[in-house]
Enzyme design. Structure first.
Site, PDB file in Angstrom:
ATOM      1  N   GLU A  52      10.965  28.717 -16.132  1.00 59.31           N
ATOM      2  CA  GLU A  52      11.244  27.285 -16.094  1.00 59.31           C
ATOM      3  C   GLU A  52       9.953  26.549 -15.738  1.00 59.31           C
ATOM      4  O   GLU A  52       9.113  27.062 -14.993  1.00 59.31           O
ATOM      5  CB  GLU A  52      12.300  27.033 -15.020  1.00 59.31           C
ATOM      6  CG  GLU A  52      12.550  25.579 -14.670  1.00 59.31           C
ATOM      7  CD  GLU A  52      13.342  25.415 -13.379  1.00 59.31           C
ATOM      8  OE1 GLU A  52      14.041  24.401 -13.254  1.00 59.31           O
ATOM      9  OE2 GLU A  52      13.267  26.301 -12.501  1.00 59.31           O
ATOM     10  N   LYS A 120      18.508  21.437 -18.688  1.00 57.83           N
ATOM     11  CA  LYS A 120      19.157  21.952 -17.479  1.00 57.83           C
ATOM     12  C   LYS A 120      20.318  21.060 -17.040  1.00 57.83           C
ATOM     13  O   LYS A 120      20.173  19.843 -16.895  1.00 57.83           O
ATOM     14  CB  LYS A 120      18.107  22.041 -16.368  1.00 57.83           C
ATOM     15  CG  LYS A 120      18.562  22.687 -15.075  1.00 57.83           C
ATOM     16  CD  LYS A 120      17.370  22.764 -14.124  1.00 57.83           C
ATOM     17  CE  LYS A 120      17.708  23.427 -12.811  1.00 57.83           C
ATOM     18  NZ  LYS A 120      16.516  23.449 -11.910  1.00 57.83           N
ATOM     19  N   CYS A 156      17.397  28.403 -13.759  1.00 59.62           N
ATOM     20  CA  CYS A 156      17.205  28.396 -12.313  1.00 59.62           C
ATOM     21  C   CYS A 156      18.503  28.095 -11.544  1.00 59.62           C
ATOM     22  O   CYS A 156      19.396  28.938 -11.499  1.00 59.62           O
ATOM     23  CB  CYS A 156      16.095  27.410 -11.971  1.00 59.62           C
ATOM     24  SG  CYS A 156      15.296  27.700 -10.365  1.00 59.62           S
TER      25      CYS A 156
END
Length: 277
Positions: A52, A120, A156
């Protein structure tokens, strides 16, 4: 140099995946050089997975580094993918309409074409951090057709939400890719290693989890990020590699046929109580 295009997982039955646990610093140009160098170092890998936010580390003014996916940063990664015949998953930042950015993972085919991207969903407003101040959330799960297979992307903090992984598997993901810039802190490394393994076990699927190498210096703002410990985990939850705490690139073979074998004697997905849950 002549482009090298290899058949993907659907044609050969095996897949070579490069876990690219690179350092990510404050200079996007230096980070791009690391990415391009890692793609070259991955050699004959079918897919190279990066962390990321590989474009620039958190703590910087993200809006200054953000580019559309047709900008120079991703264009350079596309050229490297095409040159080496390796598909790529890499974390970047896109401008968002409200002045913030999107935390995006872009999938690039070995031809250099963009296969798609994922923004995300779950922002890291925890442990004293406030990602949502600078990052706008995405609005949909994404399964990419990439490198001859179907890859569900989890970024994440997303890994703390098992319903996302299950939705991706329900949508046909054969592999879960988890790029991260996991923040350092008390129990954080234990959380990372436990959660990525849990997503493999509960979904009886392959997981490719790639964190960035730990920060050697404190970022301009916020806590240091990256714990390393990038991992390839099979559908039984066996950790086939763990890259430890230093910058490292490792190419591993992934056997997709194992998923079907595991699900024959561990059919937990088919035992779900959809009538009540």
């Amino acid at each position: 140099m002549t482009s090298v295009i290899r058949p993907g997982i659907g044609q050969t039955g095996a897949m070579r995946v490069a876990l690219c646990q690179i350092e990510v610093g404050d200079d996007p140009k230096e980070n791009l050089d690391r990415i391009v160098g890692a793609i070259a170092e991955a050699g004959d890998a079918d897919l190279a997975v990066f962390p990321e936010a590989s474009q620039v580390r958190f703590g910087n003014v993200l809006a200054e580094a953000a580019e559309p996916l047709d900008g120079p940063f991703v264009t350079a990664v596309r050229a490297a993918a095409r040159e080496h015949g390796t598909a790529v998953l890499v974390g970047v930042f896109e401008p968002a309409p409200d002045g913030r950015v999107y935390n995006t993972v872009v999938g690039i085919e070995a031809t250099g074409e963009i296969a798609g991207s994922y923004r995300k969903l779950h922002l890291f407003d925890a442990f004293g951090d406030h990602e949502s101040q600078h990052v706008a959330a995405g609005d949909r799960p994404v399964v990419l057709d990439l490198a001859g297979t179907r890859i569900g992307v989890i970024t994440c903090y997303d890994v703390r939400f098992p319903e996302l992984a299950r939705e991706l598997v329900d949508r046909g993901a054969e592999i879960l890719a988890i790029p991260a810039a996991w923040a350092q802190g008390v129990f954080k490394e234990e959380h990372w290693t436990t959660l990525v393994r849990a997503r493999a076990i509960e979904n009886t699927t392959w997981v490719v989890a790639v964190d960035k190498a730990p920060d050697r210096t404190r970022p301009p703002k916020g806590a240091p990020g990256g714990v390393g410990r990038s991992r390839l985990i099979d559908p039984m939850g066996v950790v086939l590699t763990d890259l430890g705490p230093h910058a490292r690139i490792q190419v591993m073979e992934l056997d997709p046929a194992l998923t079907e074998k595991v699900r024959e004697f561990l059919p937990s997905l088919s035992h779900r109580r959809r009538d009540v849950l």
